[in-house]
Design a protein around this motif. Structure first.
Motif, mmCIF file in Angstrom:
data_model
loop_
_atom_site.group_PDB
_atom_site.id
_atom_site.type_symbol
_atom_site.label_atom_id
_atom_site.label_comp_id
_atom_site.label_asym_id
_atom_site.label_seq_id
_atom_site.Cartn_x
_atom_site.Cartn_y
_atom_site.Cartn_z
ATOM 1 N N LYS A 80 -3.658 4.765 10.457
ATOM 2 C CA LYS A 80 -2.498 4.586 11.312
ATOM 3 C C LYS A 80 -1.433 5.652 11.022
ATOM 4 O O LYS A 80 -0.732 6.121 11.922
ATOM 5 C CB LYS A 80 -1.908 3.199 11.121
ATOM 6 C CG LYS A 80 -2.820 2.074 11.607
ATOM 7 C CD LYS A 80 -2.251 0.713 11.259
ATOM 8 C CE LYS A 80 -3.213 -0.414 11.675
ATOM 9 N NZ LYS A 80 -2.686 -1.743 11.264
ATOM 10 N N SER A 81 -1.312 6.050 9.757
ATOM 11 C CA SER A 81 -0.315 7.055 9.378
ATOM 12 C C SER A 81 -0.674 8.432 9.914
ATOM 13 O O SER A 81 0.208 9.191 10.340
ATOM 14 C CB SER A 81 -0.187 7.108 7.846
ATOM 15 O OG SER A 81 0.222 5.878 7.323
ATOM 16 N N HIS A 129 3.909 0.665 2.498
ATOM 17 C CA HIS A 129 3.634 -0.281 3.588
ATOM 18 C C HIS A 129 3.426 -1.685 3.023
ATOM 19 O O HIS A 129 2.831 -1.851 1.959
ATOM 20 C CB HIS A 129 2.375 0.137 4.353
ATOM 21 C CG HIS A 129 2.442 1.523 4.908
ATOM 22 N ND1 HIS A 129 2.690 1.786 6.235
ATOM 23 C CD2 HIS A 129 2.304 2.736 4.305
ATOM 24 C CE1 HIS A 129 2.699 3.104 6.429
ATOM 25 N NE2 HIS A 129 2.458 3.699 5.269
ATOM 26 N N GLU A 163 -8.312 -1.763 3.160
ATOM 27 C CA GLU A 163 -6.992 -1.946 3.758
ATOM 28 C C GLU A 163 -6.169 -0.668 3.665
ATOM 29 O O GLU A 163 -5.436 -0.305 4.591
ATOM 30 C CB GLU A 163 -6.267 -3.095 3.059
ATOM 31 C CG GLU A 163 -6.889 -4.466 3.325
ATOM 32 C CD GLU A 163 -6.186 -5.571 2.569
ATOM 33 O OE1 GLU A 163 -5.193 -5.266 1.848
ATOM 34 O OE2 GLU A 163 -6.610 -6.729 2.685
ATOM 35 N N TRP A 164 -6.270 0.017 2.523
ATOM 36 C CA TRP A 164 -5.549 1.291 2.352
ATOM 37 C C TRP A 164 -6.019 2.311 3.388
ATOM 38 O O TRP A 164 -5.203 3.019 3.992
ATOM 39 C CB TRP A 164 -5.783 1.809 0.939
ATOM 40 C CG TRP A 164 -5.073 3.097 0.627
ATOM 41 C CD1 TRP A 164 -3.820 3.246 0.123
ATOM 42 C CD2 TRP A 164 -5.601 4.430 0.796
ATOM 43 N NE1 TRP A 164 -3.511 4.585 -0.031
ATOM 44 C CE2 TRP A 164 -4.580 5.338 0.374
ATOM 45 C CE3 TRP A 164 -6.797 4.947 1.277
ATOM 46 C CZ2 TRP A 164 -4.748 6.718 0.414
ATOM 47 C CZ3 TRP A 164 -6.968 6.332 1.311
ATOM 48 C CH2 TRP A 164 -5.954 7.203 0.887
ATOM 49 N N GLU A 175 -7.238 1.765 6.345
ATOM 50 C CA GLU A 175 -6.708 1.383 7.645
ATOM 51 C C GLU A 175 -5.253 1.834 7.777
ATOM 52 O O GLU A 175 -4.838 2.324 8.837
ATOM 53 C CB GLU A 175 -6.820 -0.129 7.854
ATOM 54 C CG GLU A 175 -8.206 -0.593 8.235
ATOM 55 C CD GLU A 175 -8.681 0.023 9.546
ATOM 56 O OE1 GLU A 175 -7.911 -0.003 10.521
ATOM 57 O OE2 GLU A 175 -9.831 0.533 9.573
ATOM 58 N N THR A 176 -4.500 1.672 6.714
ATOM 59 C CA THR A 176 -3.101 2.112 6.727
ATOM 60 C C THR A 176 -3.016 3.625 6.862
ATOM 61 O O THR A 176 -2.177 4.158 7.609
ATOM 62 C CB THR A 176 -2.394 1.654 5.431
ATOM 63 O OG1 THR A 176 -2.481 0.233 5.331
ATOM 64 C CG2 THR A 176 -0.929 2.064 5.433
ATOM 65 N N ARG A 218 0.842 -1.195 0.000
ATOM 66 C CA ARG A 218 0.000 0.000 0.000
ATOM 67 C C ARG A 218 0.881 1.250 0.000
ATOM 68 O O ARG A 218 1.869 1.320 0.737
ATOM 69 C CB ARG A 218 -0.930 0.004 1.222
ATOM 70 C CG ARG A 218 -1.949 -1.131 1.169
ATOM 71 C CD ARG A 218 -2.782 -1.211 2.426
ATOM 72 N NE ARG A 218 -2.011 -1.632 3.585
ATOM 73 C CZ ARG A 218 -1.690 -2.898 3.864
ATOM 74 N NH1 ARG A 218 -2.053 -3.864 3.039
ATOM 75 N NH2 ARG A 218 -1.004 -3.201 4.944
#
Length: 498
Positions: free
Chosen positions: A495-496, A368, A488-489, A491-492, A346
């Motif tokens: 977190k970022s 990621h 999923e992107w 979620e990443t 990602r």
């Protein structure tokens, strides 16, 4: 009988383009731009960006002279003039209509603290309810800087203008502006449907500094005798349309109705959607302005999302990741060899800033999920394009929460929209069909002029000949895979951002 044409100018920060559109066929008959190399931007200090307004006028005349000479077009053959222009600039003129200083253009950031202070001191809720934006770094905040730092010059200001207003003034000798233009400068009160008195009072601006307001589509002025002598245009030719570059790009793609989207994906990316009711994002993550067909009786708002890391990320990947010497077309083929979702790789694409979409937080660009056993260049190439698309979709979700039903995306077949992977991913992730057209801003401005002069009765007639090149529909069979990759992107990204 000689051919009849509409003239459109597109006043950018890198060049001014002029196009002639044949009234009968709607086709572009000629186009030219000046300068041939990127126009200079003066940056006296870090974060500053200025241009001489008269350089825009010079480039406009040079572009016009070339297309008239190369195509044996006479002034009387041109029936109306439209103007598209770089948004958010500030031009200050005296009573003789002479610029008092270089224009402070869109990418100049000196107004930021003035906008931020206004947002806090006036009140965030009041600003958003009435202006639909924070005052930010728009034209009003730039004028506040002039008033504070150059008070003697400020006292000499007769009127302020946007770049398109200045070119219209040079053509006609008349100073006026539009509601759409005032809204992009954050001067328009959408609740009271007038110039925002509370903002003017907060900054201490004189009421008479604002130019007279004219409709976006109407005879806003006529070519003066002096301008006719300078340009070869016929005296009395109507200037009958003007709009900022992003609203005009939407017009160029025949985007007028609620739920329709215009998108570009060049160096940076833009998603511009039309909203049919007054609304705003409570976190001010998108910008909202009056669209070209907004009137006091018809609510048509342009909601603008800007993604800075679009083509610039793709170009970085080509230079630094993809095999040396590869073309963009070959790079797209390489990316297509990898499955949807890039096998868990990602890319967060905000390496050139995130504008407002992340609430002014800077997260940069990051990769990621690298697996040393199977991650290849092809994975990174695909993940970068998916990351760009997903950033578009993330912003479009904000628009949907504002009440926009997004079903159709209009775009020019250029830049990243040349990539089948990019188009398929955007259509299938957003669930919207994509219609690809052949047009540009100066051609759109010309057709807008035809509407404003009454040559075309409405936008349906003006854009009846707009050439649709391709329609991309969502891939229902693989849509779940796209949506899983997008989830999923996100979620990443979460977190970022932290």
């Amino acid at each position: 009988m000689s051919r009849q044409y509409l003239l459109g100018f597109d006043v950018g920060s890198s060049s001014v383009k002029a196009s002639l559109v044949d009234v009968e066929t709607g086709a572009c008959a000629a186009a030219a731009f000046f300068p041939e190399h990127e126009a200079p931007i003066k940056a006296v200090k870090a974060g500053w960006a200025e241009q001489d307004p008269d350089s825009w006028w010079l480039y406009a005349k040079q572009s016009l002279a070339k297309i008239m000479a190369d195509n044996a077009v006479k002034g009387e053959d041109i029936k109306a003039i439209g103007i598209s222009y770089q948004m958010h600039g500030l031009v200050c003129v005296d009573k003789e209509c002479r610029p008092l200083r270089d224009a402070i253009i869109w990418c100049d950031s000196r107004g930021v603290p003035y906008g931020e202070n206004a947002f806090e001191n006036i009140g965030k809720e009041l600003c958003l309810e009435h202006l639909l934006n924070s005052p930010g770094n728009f034209t009003a905040a730039k004028l506040a800087w002039v008033k504070d730092k150059e008070p003697q010059l400020y006292e000499q200001i007769y009127k302020i203008m946007l770049p398109g207003d200045y070119i219209a003034m040079k053509l006609s000798g008349e100073i006026n502006t539009t509601i759409s233009g005032l809204s992009e400068g954050i001067f328009w009160d959408f609740k009271q449907k007038q110039v925002a008195d509370f903002l003017m009072k907060y900054y201490g601006f004189r009421e008479d500094i604002i130019a007279d307001i004219v409709p976006t589509f109407c005879v806003q002025g006529q070519v003066s005798k002096g301008a006719a002598e300078e340009t070869g245009l016929k005296e009395g030719t109507p200037i009958s349309y003007r709009a900022g570059d992003q609203p005009n790009n939407a017009l160029s793609l025949n985007v007028f109705n609620p739920g329709e989207i215009a998108s570009t994906a060049g160096t940076s990316g833009v998603v511009y959607g039309v909203l049919g009711e007054v609304n705003y994002d409570k976190k001010s993550r998108v910008n909202t302005f009056a669209h070209v067909n907004y009137t006091e009786n018809l609510t048509r708002l342009g909601v603008l999302l800007c993604i800075n890391g679009t083509g610039i990320l793709n170009a970085w990947v080509r230079r630094n990741v993809a095999p040396e010497g590869i073309s963009y077309s070959e790079m797209n083929d390489l990316a297509a060899s990898i499955a949807i979702g890039s096998e868990g790789l990602r890319v967060i694409p905000f390496g050139n800033g995130a504008e407002r979409v992340l609430e002014n937080r800077e997260v940069g660009c990051s990769i990621h999920g690298i697996n040393f056993n199977n991650t290849t260049r092809a994975h990174i190439v695909r993940a970068a394009q998916e990351g760009i698309v997903f950033s578009f979709c993330y912003g479009m979700e904000i628009m949907q929460r504002m009440g926009m039903d997004i079903r159709k995306i209009h775009a020019g077949k250029a830049n990243m929209f040349l990539s089948k992977l990019f188009r398929d991913t955007l259509a299938s992730t957003s669930g919207a069909s994509i219609e690809l057209y052949e047009t540009d801003g100066s051609q759109g401005a010309a057709k807008g002029a035809g509407m404003g002069a009454g040559i075309y009765k409405d936008h349906d007639e003006a854009f009846a000949t707009l050439k649709k090149l391709e329609v991309v529909e969502p891939d229902c069979a693989r849509q779940r895979a796209y949506l899983n990759a997008y989830a999923e992107w996100k979620e990443t990204l979460k977190k970022s951002v932290g």
